[in-house]
Design a protein around this motif. Structure first.
Motif, PDB file in Angstrom:
ATOM      1  N   SER A 115       0.828  -1.212   0.000  1.00 54.60           N
ATOM      2  CA  SER A 115       0.000   0.000   0.000  1.00 54.60           C
ATOM      3  C   SER A 115       0.859   1.257   0.000  1.00 54.60           C
ATOM      4  O   SER A 115       0.564   2.215  -0.738  1.00 54.60           O
ATOM      5  N   SER A 119       1.084   3.746  -3.254  1.00 51.82           N
ATOM      6  CA  SER A 119       0.669   5.126  -3.003  1.00 51.82           C
ATOM      7  C   SER A 119       1.778   6.105  -3.357  1.00 51.82           C
ATOM      8  O   SER A 119       1.529   7.175  -3.927  1.00 51.82           O
ATOM      9  N   ALA A 157     -11.890   2.979   2.658  1.00 51.63           N
ATOM     10  CA  ALA A 157     -11.306   1.648   2.505  1.00 51.63           C
ATOM     11  C   ALA A 157     -12.387   0.585   2.373  1.00 51.63           C
ATOM     12  O   ALA A 157     -12.254  -0.370   1.593  1.00 51.63           O
ATOM     13  N   ALA A 176      -4.479  -4.373  -0.116  1.00 51.62           N
ATOM     14  CA  ALA A 176      -3.476  -3.322  -0.313  1.00 51.62           C
ATOM     15  C   ALA A 176      -4.006  -2.206  -1.207  1.00 51.62           C
ATOM     16  O   ALA A 176      -3.785  -1.023  -0.928  1.00 51.62           O
ATOM     17  N   LEU A 179      -6.346   0.102   0.659  1.00 50.23           N
ATOM     18  CA  LEU A 179      -5.647   1.082   1.489  1.00 50.23           C
ATOM     19  C   LEU A 179      -4.936   2.134   0.648  1.00 50.23           C
ATOM     20  O   LEU A 179      -4.757   3.278   1.093  1.00 50.23           O
ATOM     21  N   THR A 180      -4.536   1.767  -0.560  1.00 46.39           N
ATOM     22  CA  THR A 180      -3.836   2.713  -1.423  1.00 46.39           C
ATOM     23  C   THR A 180      -4.692   3.933  -1.725  1.00 46.39           C
ATOM     24  O   THR A 180      -4.187   5.063  -1.794  1.00 46.39           O
ATOM     25  N   ALA A 241      -1.920   2.377   8.084  1.00 45.66           N
ATOM     26  CA  ALA A 241      -2.400   1.310   7.201  1.00 45.66           C
ATOM     27  C   ALA A 241      -2.607   0.011   7.974  1.00 45.66           C
ATOM     28  O   ALA A 241      -3.579  -0.725   7.726  1.00 45.66           O
TER      29      ALA A 241
END
Length: 330
Positions: A115, A119, A157, A176, A179-180, A241
């Protein structure tokens, strides 16, 4: 003239300043810091490294698989007390708690790294281009990022988890990516605001004057100056995260138990045991979450106070004066 030799140079004859220049600047900055910030960073790094080692060597550390419910001796007992073949006992799904905690470290580290990396790869270049180019492109991207940033992180999320579950399932990569979506706007805003301030600097104007194209200006002159705060943001986002991942698992929107071991899911399954007076199934995954979140937060705070020149306390070097030469006899 003095004769010049080209033989091997002894390390002892190399000036200390020249030898020190070979050390990376990042390491030198941390080493030259004193006070509480250095110890905060050290403690956070040590605890984080322990969890990373659990993640890397989980197949050799964990006695069973993350979804294993039986061995050669038969099925595992349900909600067994710690001891015997099960060091921390078993939960209500017949899983070995110790193995689930160890495999959960691999899940947590993998999701957090994916993540943060995704990001950064998306948010940093987007913020750099948007801040440098400006115009309609900057207005559209700022509007989209502000719209994403205005949503509560957990709610965003959950929404992306629903959207990605049909396409990617309930595995690690889907978690992942969920969360990104939370952290891309943060990197974008920081890098974009820094770029807007730096693009009017003298060195940027000089690069434009000699004919450097925009790609060269952004890559060679701006990028190194606008990403200095990204490592600190990355470590703090890693802690956030992990907490968000645990919250998704606790609510049932995260990684499925058949895909990987996840501490938040195990914590939610242990609520019934806690009500019955058995805290062991909830204690260990909860303790793992607390320790790793604390460690990543300490790393972020330590880096912030170590790399920020306004907060850093430098170690004073001992000044050694050369010996006074004897007065020449008259």
């Amino acid at each position: 003239m003095a004769e010049t030799t080209h033989g091997p140079v002894d390390a002892a004859t190399v000036p200390r300043r020249a030898r020190r220049s070979r050390t990376p600047r990042f390491v030198r900055t941390i080493w030259q810091t004193k006070g509480l910030a250095r110890w905060i960073l050290l403690v956070g790094v040590v605890i984080t490294v322990v969890f990373v080692m659990f993640a890397l060597f989980a197949p050799w550390i964990a006695p069973y698989g993350y979804d294993q419910v039986r061995d050669a001796g038969g099925d595992f007992p349900k909600s067994a007390a710690p001891g015997g073949d099960h060091l921390l006992g078993t939960n209500d799904q017949f899983f070995d708690i110790y193995s689930r905690v160890v495999w959960g470290a691999r899940t947590a580290v993998t999701v957090v790294v994916l993540s943060v990396v995704i990001s950064t790869v998306v948010g940093v270049p987007l913020g750099l281009v948007s801040g440098y180019v400006g115009g309609w492109f900057d207005r559209i991207t700022v509007f989209l990022m502000d719209a994403l940033y205005s949503f509560p992180s957990l709610l965003l999320a959950i929404v992306f988890s629903f959207l990605l579950r049909d396409a990617l399932g309930g595995g690690i990569f889907a978690a992942a990516l969920s969360l990104t979506a939370i952290y891309i706007p943060q990197y974008f805003r920081v890098v974009r605001n820094t770029t807007v301030s730096a693009r009017e600097a003298t060195y940027v104007e000089a690069a434009k004057a000699i004919g450097a194209p925009p790609r060269t200006v952004m890559r060679k002159y701006l990028f190194g100056n606008v990403v200095q705060s990204v490592p600190v943001i990355g470590t703090l986002n890693a802690a956030d995260a992990l907490g968000t991942l645990a919250a998704l698992g606790f609510l049932g929107f995260g990684i499925q138990p058949t895909e990987a071991s996840e501490w938040g899911y195990d914590l939610s399954r242990a609520l019934d045991n806690v009500g019955a007076g058995d805290v062991s199934p909830a204690l260990w995954p909860g303790l793992a979450i607390i320790l790793l979140v604390t460690a990543l937060t300490l790393v972020g705070e330590g880096l912030n106070e170590t790399l920020n020149p306004t907060l850093r306390r430098r170690r004073l070097r001992k000044v050694v004066l050369p010996p006074r030469s004897e007065e020449k006899s008259r």
